[in-house]
Design a protein around this motif. Structure first.
Motif, PDB file in Angstrom:
ATOM      1  N   GLY A  30      37.813  52.214  50.889  1.00 37.48           N
ATOM      2  CA  GLY A  30      37.947  52.191  51.371  1.00 37.48           C
ATOM      3  C   GLY A  30      38.701  50.768  51.963  1.00 37.48           C
ATOM      4  O   GLY A  30      39.772  51.316  51.909  1.00 37.48           O
ATOM      5  N   LEU A  31      39.035  50.993  53.650  1.00 39.97           N
ATOM      6  CA  LEU A  31      39.764  50.670  54.706  1.00 39.97           C
ATOM      7  C   LEU A  31      40.217  49.374  53.805  1.00 39.97           C
ATOM      8  O   LEU A  31      41.720  48.820  54.033  1.00 39.97           O
ATOM      9  CB  LEU A  31      39.225  50.163  56.134  1.00 39.97           C
ATOM     10  N   ALA A  32      39.637  47.832  53.662  1.00 39.36           N
ATOM     11  CA  ALA A  32      39.409  46.656  53.051  1.00 39.36           C
ATOM     12  C   ALA A  32      40.303  46.720  51.073  1.00 39.36           C
ATOM     13  O   ALA A  32      42.047  46.410  51.501  1.00 39.36           O
ATOM     14  CB  ALA A  32      38.763  46.101  52.439  1.00 39.36           C
ATOM     15  N   ASN A  33      40.268  48.097  50.475  1.00 40.55           N
ATOM     16  CA  ASN A  33      41.069  47.981  49.347  1.00 40.55           C
ATOM     17  C   ASN A  33      42.394  49.072  50.199  1.00 40.55           C
ATOM     18  O   ASN A  33      43.468  48.624  49.002  1.00 40.55           O
ATOM     19  CB  ASN A  33      40.429  49.379  49.068  1.00 40.55           C
ATOM     20  N   LEU A  52      45.153  46.192  51.297  1.00 43.13           N
ATOM     21  CA  LEU A  52      45.612  45.276  50.404  1.00 43.13           C
ATOM     22  C   LEU A  52      45.890  45.987  48.952  1.00 43.13           C
ATOM     23  O   LEU A  52      47.824  45.321  49.047  1.00 43.13           O
ATOM     24  CB  LEU A  52      44.223  44.852  49.348  1.00 43.13           C
ATOM     25  N   ILE A  53      46.207  47.730  49.217  1.00 37.33           N
ATOM     26  CA  ILE A  53      47.103  47.969  48.905  1.00 37.33           C
ATOM     27  C   ILE A  53      48.158  48.171  49.007  1.00 37.33           C
ATOM     28  O   ILE A  53      49.284  48.156  48.506  1.00 37.33           O
ATOM     29  CB  ILE A  53      46.097  49.102  48.004  1.00 37.33           C
ATOM     30  N   SER A  54      48.568  49.057  50.759  1.00 40.07           N
ATOM     31  CA  SER A  54      49.807  49.238  50.917  1.00 40.07           C
ATOM     32  C   SER A  54      50.286  47.604  50.952  1.00 40.07           C
ATOM     33  O   SER A  54      51.447  47.695  51.716  1.00 40.07           O
ATOM     34  CB  SER A  54      49.170  50.004  52.266  1.00 40.07           C
ATOM     35  N   MET A  55      49.485  46.477  51.130  1.00 40.03           N
ATOM     36  CA  MET A  55      50.164  45.265  51.587  1.00 40.03           C
ATOM     37  C   MET A  55      50.467  45.250  50.333  1.00 40.03           C
ATOM     38  O   MET A  55      51.649  44.072  50.370  1.00 40.03           O
ATOM     39  CB  MET A  55      49.381  44.055  52.042  1.00 40.03           C
ATOM     40  N   GLY A  56      50.900  45.170  49.003  1.00 41.40           N
ATOM     41  CA  GLY A  56      51.302  45.006  48.137  1.00 41.40           C
ATOM     42  C   GLY A  56      50.588  43.913  47.426  1.00 41.40           C
ATOM     43  O   GLY A  56      50.670  43.599  46.478  1.00 41.40           O
ATOM     44  N   VAL A  57      49.161  44.066  47.412  1.00 45.14           N
ATOM     45  CA  VAL A  57      48.603  42.656  47.208  1.00 45.14           C
ATOM     46  C   VAL A  57      48.037  42.431  45.690  1.00 45.14           C
ATOM     47  O   VAL A  57      47.905  42.138  45.171  1.00 45.14           O
ATOM     48  CB  VAL A  57      47.328  42.238  47.690  1.00 45.14           C
TER      49      VAL A  57
END
Length: 282
Positions: A129-132, A135-140
């Motif tokens: 989903g959008l949330a994951n 988070l992945i694209s931001m490196g979190v």
């Protein structure tokens, strides 16, 4: 005709409606809760079997604990959000048209059904989903977070989304009735913003907080569809227990659980009402 007779005649239509549509169904549920059921029929004979099974099962206590857990956490979060939103609308927005516009903005989610609003979280919180993805694209995180969906987190998130407005409205209504001269007097006396909040606003907002708390707690404790969808059927509350019994045509068992839930909710409301005399305050 005496005034007492006129009063009873005026009250009789509402009394009849309450008896037929509120009291009679509750009495029927209570009566059925003492019946027994087999695989093929319901036996209208007095028995404590349903209550004995209910209070003798560990599942019952776990489910009630889950129900109270959801209600308590949702209440705390909605109280913080509701009080903050009501405070901003009541004391920081001076223009009445802007207040109305922002208040209507808060009601926009209610223009669609609860189920649609609830299901809309599933593609957002899912593994892909959008949330994951964010988070992945931001490196979190390096891989999708599993607990965002089909967990207690998603259940409580949905509850907060669905029921926050029920906390905002009564608190906002109570805050709008606070005499602004009291706030000015507190400032003139040298009170800080925090002191004004704790010594003036909070005591005068207690009725709204209590009404909102009753709304949120009763709605969460009676909800079952949210827990079913947002937990992926991995968790349960009392509402789901009743729903499962009804699906299995175990109406006496469902009625007994409903009676226990009703008594529990009434006790909770009674405790809340002991804290604030709503009729006197309002």
């Amino acid at each position: 005709m005496s005034d007492t007779t006129k009063g009873w005649l005026l009250a009789s239509p509402l009394t009849l409606i309450l008896v037929v549509f509120l009291i009679a169904p509750i009495v029927m549920i209570a009566v059925v809760s003492f019946w027994t059921a087999t695989e093929w029929s319901i036996v209208p004979a007095f028995s404590l079997e349903n209550y004995q099974f209910l209070f003798g099962s560990d599942v019952t206590y776990r489910v009630f604990f889950n129900t109270f857990k959801y209600a308590a956490i949702t209440w705390a979060i909605t109280l913080v959000i509701g009080f903050t939103v009501a405070w901003y609308l009541a004391f920081h927005i001076r223009s009445l048209p802007v207040q109305i516009a922002l208040f209507l903005l808060c009601t926009i989610p209610f223009w669609t059904s609860n189920i649609i609003r609830m299901i809309s979280w599933i593609p957002f919180l899912g593994r892909n989903g959008l949330a994951n993805n964010m988070l992945i694209s931001m490196g979190v995180v390096d891989e999708p977070v599993e607990w965002l969906l089909y967990s207690d987190f998603s259940v409580i998130l949905a509850f907060v989304h669905l029921y926050t407005l029920f906390m905002v409205v009564p608190i906002f209504n109570t805050m709008m009735r606070i005499d602004r001269s009291l706030l000015e007097a507190a400032r003139d006396a040298g009170a800080s913003g925090f002191q004004i909040l704790t010594n003036v606003v909070l005591p005068l907002t207690k009725p709204g907080i209590m009404i909102g708390s009753i709304f949120v707690i009763t709605l969460v404790m009676g909800d079952f569809i949210t827990v079913r969808f947002m937990s992926g059927s991995q968790s349960a509350n009392v509402g789901r227990l009743i729903s499962n019994d009804i699906a299995l045509l175990q109406y006496p068992s469902a009625a007994a659980t409903a009676v226990v839930l009703l008594v529990t909710v009434l006790i909770t409301i009674g405790i809340l009402l002991r804290l604030v005399d709503i009729r006197k305050e309002l």
